[in-house]
Design a protein around this motif. Structure first.
Motif, mmCIF file in Angstrom:
data_model
loop_
_atom_site.group_PDB
_atom_site.id
_atom_site.type_symbol
_atom_site.label_atom_id
_atom_site.label_comp_id
_atom_site.label_asym_id
_atom_site.label_seq_id
_atom_site.Cartn_x
_atom_site.Cartn_y
_atom_site.Cartn_z
ATOM 1 N N ILE A 89 53.797 54.626 34.078
ATOM 2 C CA ILE A 89 55.189 54.186 34.029
ATOM 3 C C ILE A 89 55.324 52.681 34.232
ATOM 4 O O ILE A 89 56.414 52.131 34.023
ATOM 5 C CB ILE A 89 56.065 54.942 35.044
ATOM 6 N N ASP A 90 54.244 51.990 34.618
ATOM 7 C CA ASP A 90 54.295 50.535 34.709
ATOM 8 C C ASP A 90 53.841 49.860 33.419
ATOM 9 O O ASP A 90 53.694 48.638 33.359
ATOM 10 C CB ASP A 90 53.468 50.027 35.891
ATOM 11 N N GLY A 91 53.614 50.652 32.360
ATOM 12 C CA GLY A 91 53.266 50.093 31.068
ATOM 13 C C GLY A 91 51.803 49.764 30.889
ATOM 14 O O GLY A 91 51.430 49.106 29.911
ATOM 15 N N GLY A 92 50.948 50.229 31.769
ATOM 16 C CA GLY A 92 49.512 49.981 31.652
ATOM 17 C C GLY A 92 48.899 50.739 30.489
ATOM 18 O O GLY A 92 49.568 51.546 29.828
ATOM 19 N N PRO A 93 47.614 50.499 30.235
ATOM 20 C CA PRO A 93 46.928 51.197 29.138
ATOM 21 C C PRO A 93 47.021 52.715 29.292
ATOM 22 O O PRO A 93 46.961 53.241 30.410
ATOM 23 C CB PRO A 93 45.475 50.712 29.262
ATOM 24 N N ALA A 94 47.162 53.399 28.166
ATOM 25 C CA ALA A 94 47.297 54.860 28.182
ATOM 26 C C ALA A 94 45.994 55.521 28.597
ATOM 27 O O ALA A 94 44.904 54.985 28.386
ATOM 28 C CB ALA A 94 47.734 55.361 26.809
ATOM 29 N N TYR A 95 46.129 56.696 29.190
ATOM 30 C CA TYR A 95 44.992 57.519 29.588
ATOM 31 C C TYR A 95 44.899 58.716 28.658
ATOM 32 O O TYR A 95 45.868 59.488 28.534
ATOM 33 C CB TYR A 95 45.173 58.072 31.001
ATOM 34 N N ASP A 96 43.751 58.924 28.025
ATOM 35 C CA ASP A 96 43.443 60.249 27.514
ATOM 36 C C ASP A 96 42.673 60.969 28.611
ATOM 37 O O ASP A 96 42.390 60.394 29.678
ATOM 38 C CB ASP A 96 42.695 60.197 26.182
ATOM 39 N N LEU A 97 42.333 62.230 28.399
ATOM 40 C CA LEU A 97 41.687 62.989 29.473
ATOM 41 C C LEU A 97 40.316 62.412 29.843
ATOM 42 O O LEU A 97 40.009 62.277 31.036
ATOM 43 C CB LEU A 97 41.583 64.465 29.094
ATOM 44 N N PRO A 98 39.470 62.027 28.886
ATOM 45 C CA PRO A 98 38.193 61.419 29.277
ATOM 46 C C PRO A 98 38.362 60.130 30.083
ATOM 47 O O PRO A 98 37.595 59.882 31.020
ATOM 48 C CB PRO A 98 37.500 61.155 27.934
ATOM 49 N N ARG A 99 39.375 59.324 29.743
ATOM 50 C CA ARG A 99 39.591 58.105 30.523
ATOM 51 C C ARG A 99 40.027 58.445 31.945
ATOM 52 O O ARG A 99 39.619 57.778 32.898
ATOM 53 C CB ARG A 99 40.633 57.205 29.856
ATOM 54 N N LEU A 100 40.832 59.473 32.101
ATOM 55 C CA LEU A 100 41.308 59.835 33.433
ATOM 56 C C LEU A 100 40.155 60.328 34.311
ATOM 57 O O LEU A 100 40.012 59.896 35.464
ATOM 58 C CB LEU A 100 42.405 60.891 33.346
ATOM 59 N N THR A 101 39.329 61.232 33.798
ATOM 60 C CA THR A 101 38.209 61.712 34.618
ATOM 61 C C THR A 101 37.203 60.588 34.879
ATOM 62 O O THR A 101 36.657 60.489 35.982
ATOM 63 C CB THR A 101 37.515 62.908 33.948
ATOM 64 N N ALA A 102 36.992 59.716 33.882
ATOM 65 C CA ALA A 102 36.089 58.578 34.088
ATOM 66 C C ALA A 102 36.639 57.631 35.140
ATOM 67 O O ALA A 102 35.884 57.058 35.946
ATOM 68 C CB ALA A 102 35.873 57.835 32.768
ATOM 69 N N THR A 103 37.963 57.461 35.167
ATOM 70 C CA THR A 103 38.593 56.589 36.158
ATOM 71 C C THR A 103 38.418 57.155 37.563
ATOM 72 O O THR A 103 38.083 56.425 38.505
ATOM 73 C CB THR A 103 40.083 56.410 35.831
ATOM 74 N N LEU A 104 38.654 58.448 37.712
ATOM 75 C CA LEU A 104 38.491 59.053 39.033
ATOM 76 C C LEU A 104 37.038 58.962 39.494
ATOM 77 O O LEU A 104 36.762 58.656 40.662
ATOM 78 C CB LEU A 104 38.961 60.505 39.001
ATOM 79 N N ALA A 105 36.094 59.216 38.594
ATOM 80 C CA ALA A 105 34.680 59.088 38.951
ATOM 81 C C ALA A 105 34.338 57.654 39.312
ATOM 82 O O ALA A 105 33.604 57.400 40.292
ATOM 83 C CB ALA A 105 33.800 59.573 37.795
ATOM 84 N N GLU A 106 34.877 56.705 38.565
ATOM 85 C CA GLU A 106 34.598 55.296 38.850
ATOM 86 C C GLU A 106 35.146 54.884 40.216
ATOM 87 O O GLU A 106 34.474 54.177 40.978
ATOM 88 C CB GLU A 106 35.215 54.422 37.758
ATOM 89 N N LEU A 107 36.353 55.343 40.538
ATOM 90 C CA LEU A 107 36.931 55.009 41.842
ATOM 91 C C LEU A 107 36.136 55.637 42.983
ATOM 92 O O LEU A 107 35.933 55.017 44.028
ATOM 93 C CB LEU A 107 38.395 55.451 41.898
ATOM 94 N N MET A 108 35.669 56.859 42.782
ATOM 95 C CA MET A 108 34.851 57.491 43.812
ATOM 96 C C MET A 108 33.519 56.771 43.968
ATOM 97 O O MET A 108 33.053 56.540 45.093
ATOM 98 C CB MET A 108 34.647 58.977 43.495
ATOM 99 N N ALA A 109 32.910 56.402 42.858
ATOM 100 C CA ALA A 109 31.642 55.667 42.931
ATOM 101 C C ALA A 109 31.837 54.322 43.602
ATOM 102 O O ALA A 109 30.983 53.858 44.368
ATOM 103 C CB ALA A 109 31.066 55.485 41.525
ATOM 104 N N ALA A 110 32.980 53.675 43.332
ATOM 105 C CA ALA A 110 33.248 52.362 43.915
ATOM 106 C C ALA A 110 33.460 52.434 45.417
ATOM 107 O O ALA A 110 33.122 51.497 46.149
ATOM 108 C CB ALA A 110 34.467 51.733 43.243
ATOM 109 N N ALA A 111 34.020 53.546 45.892
ATOM 110 C CA ALA A 111 34.285 53.689 47.329
ATOM 111 C C ALA A 111 33.067 54.163 48.117
ATOM 112 O O ALA A 111 32.970 53.922 49.310
ATOM 113 C CB ALA A 111 35.436 54.671 47.542
ATOM 114 N N ARG A 112 32.160 54.876 47.437
ATOM 115 C CA ARG A 112 30.976 55.437 48.095
ATOM 116 C C ARG A 112 31.334 56.228 49.359
ATOM 117 O O ARG A 112 30.808 55.983 50.453
ATOM 118 C CB ARG A 112 29.982 54.324 48.442
#
Length: 351
Positions: free
Chosen positions: A216-239
C-alpha cells in the motif's frame, strides 16, 4: 489481529419518539451495544452477525500448498548483527504479537534478548497508508514500554535481494530491537480483501487468484516466489535462534482464525527450512481460537500485558481504550489478552 470489520453501535436517548443511532467504526466486526452493519475502507460493506459477547470468526478458505524458496546465498541488505538469544517474530498484523504472544515477548525483551519483528500486511482494512502508519506508531510505542525507554526510532527503506522494498524502524539507542514492515494489503476477515486494494490479499496470492500484491506504500509488487524469498531473506539476515509466528493454515487450530494469520503462519513455516531453521526453533501462537482455551494470563502479568496493549491502542483510533478495564471489556480482545498459547510443530494437529 487487525481492524478489518469491527463495528459498534452506541445508542443515544432522544426526547423525541425516534432513537438516533450513531454507528461507530471500532474493530473486527465486533458488536458493542447492538447489532451493527458497517463498512470499512473503500466503501465496502461487510455484513456479519457476530456474538455480542464473543470475538470474530474468520472465514475458512482452502489454501494451496506453498513451495519453499531457494536458500539465500548472499548477504542481505537487511542483515543485522545477531545478539543475545536472538528471536524473530513474524506476524500478519501490527499487534498480533502483543495480543497473542505476550507475556513471552515482553519477558524476552526485559531479559535483554535481541528481537527482530516483521509485520507482513499493513493491517490497513482498506483505509490507506495513513491508518497503517498509525498502527505502526502504536506498535513502536508498545515496544518502548516493553523495553523501558522512549526515544527516536530511525527509519529507512531497504531494497532486498529478492527485489522487495521494506521499511525498517530501529530505536536509535537500542539496535537489539527492530521492526520491519512489508505493508501488503490485508485480506479482511472474510478473506476477500477490500475495494481500495482490489479485493486482493494473501489468500488470493497463495491460491493463484491474484498474480501479485502491491504494497500500500507503492513499493515493488510481490508475486508468491518473491514473498517467500523475502521472508527467507529476512530470517537469514536476522540469524535467529527461535522464531514466533501465527498458527499456520494446515493446523486444526487455524479454524476460525483470521485468514491473514493462517496465511502468514503457512508462509513462514514453508520458508524457514530454506535458512536452516528446524522445527524445534519454531513457535506458532493461537489467534482468535485461543479464546476457547482456559485463561492462563492473570494478576500482575495480565495487568502488564494489558498496559502494553493499551499503549498500542492509543495510536489506533478504531480500538483506542482509555483504561485497562475498557480494553478488557472489548469483545474478543479481552479474552485473547487473558490467554497465550504457543504450539510447537508437534502440537499443531496438522491436517
Amino acid at each position: 489481529m487487525q481492524d478489518d470489520d469491527l463495528a459498534g453501535v452506541e445508542g443515544e436517548r432522544e426526547k423525541s419518539a425516534r432513537d438516533a443511532r450513531r454507528v461507530r467504526v471500532t474493530r473486527r466486526g465486533l458488536i458493542i451495544g447492538g447489532l451493527a452493519l458497517a463498512g470499512l475502507g473503500g466503501g465496502a460493506l461487510l455484513v456479519r452477525q457476530l456474538r455480542r459477547s464473543g470475538g470474530p470468526v474468520g472465514a475458512w478458505t482452502p489454501l494451496q500448498s506453498i513451495a519453499p524458496p531457494a536458500t539465500p546465498t548472499e548477504l542481505s541488505p537487511a542483515f543485522e548483527a545477531p545478539g543475545i538469544d536472538t528471536a524473530m517474530t513474524i506476524w500478519a498484523h501490527a499487534d498480533d504479537d502483543i495480543i497473542f504472544a505476550n507475556p513471552g515477548l515482553a519477558d524476552s525483551i526485559a531479559a535483554g534478548a535481541t528481537v527482530r519483528a516483521v509485520y507482513v500486511t499493513a493491517g490497513d482494512a482498506g483505509k490507506g497508508l495513513e491508518y497503517a502508519q498509525e498502527r505502526e506508531a502504536g506498535i513502536r510505542a508498545a515496544y518502548d514500554l516493553m523495553r523501558g525507554a522512549t526515544g527516536e526510532w530511525d527509519e529507512r527503506e531497504l531494497t532486498l535481494l529478492s527485489g522487495a522494498r521494506v521499511t525498517r524502524f530501529v530505536p536509535a539507542d537500542e539496535p537489539r530491537l527492530s521492526i520491519t514492515v512489508l505493508r501488503l494489503p490485508d485480506g479482511g476477515l472474510d478473506a476477500k480483501g477490500f475495494t481500495a486494494t482490489g479485493h486482493a490479499g494473501l489468500t488470493q496470492l497463495i491460491n493463484g487468484d491474484a498474480t501479485e500484491l502491491v504494497p500500500i506504500d507503492g513499493g515493488p509488487a510481490y508475486d508468491l516466489p518473491r514473498l517467500t524469498a523475502t521472508l527467507a531473506e529476512l530470517m537469514a539476515a536476522a540469524r535467529p535462534r527461535r522464531v514466533s509466528t501465527n498458527v499456520p493454515h494446515e493446523s486444526a487450530f487455524a479454524q476460525g482464525d483470521h485468514p491473514d494469520h493462517s496465511c502468514v503462519g503457512s508462509l513462514v513455516r514453508a520458508s524457514a527450512p530454506a535458512v536452516g531453521l528446524e522445527a524445534e526453533a519454531m513457535s506458532y501462537y493461537l489467534g482468535y481460537p485461543s479464546q476457547d482455551q482456559p485463561v492462563n494470563v492473570a494478576g500482575d502479568v495480565l495487568d502488564a500485558k494489558v498496559e502494553v496493549y493499551r499503549t498500542y491502542a492509543a495510536d489506533d483510533p478504531v480500538v483506542r481504550c482509555q483504561e485497562a478495564s475498557a480494553c478488557l471489556a472489548q469483545p474478543g480482545f479481552g479474552e485473547w489478552l487473558r490467554r497465550t498459547y504457543p504450539k510447537s510443530e508437534a502440537e499443531l494437529r496438522l491436517s
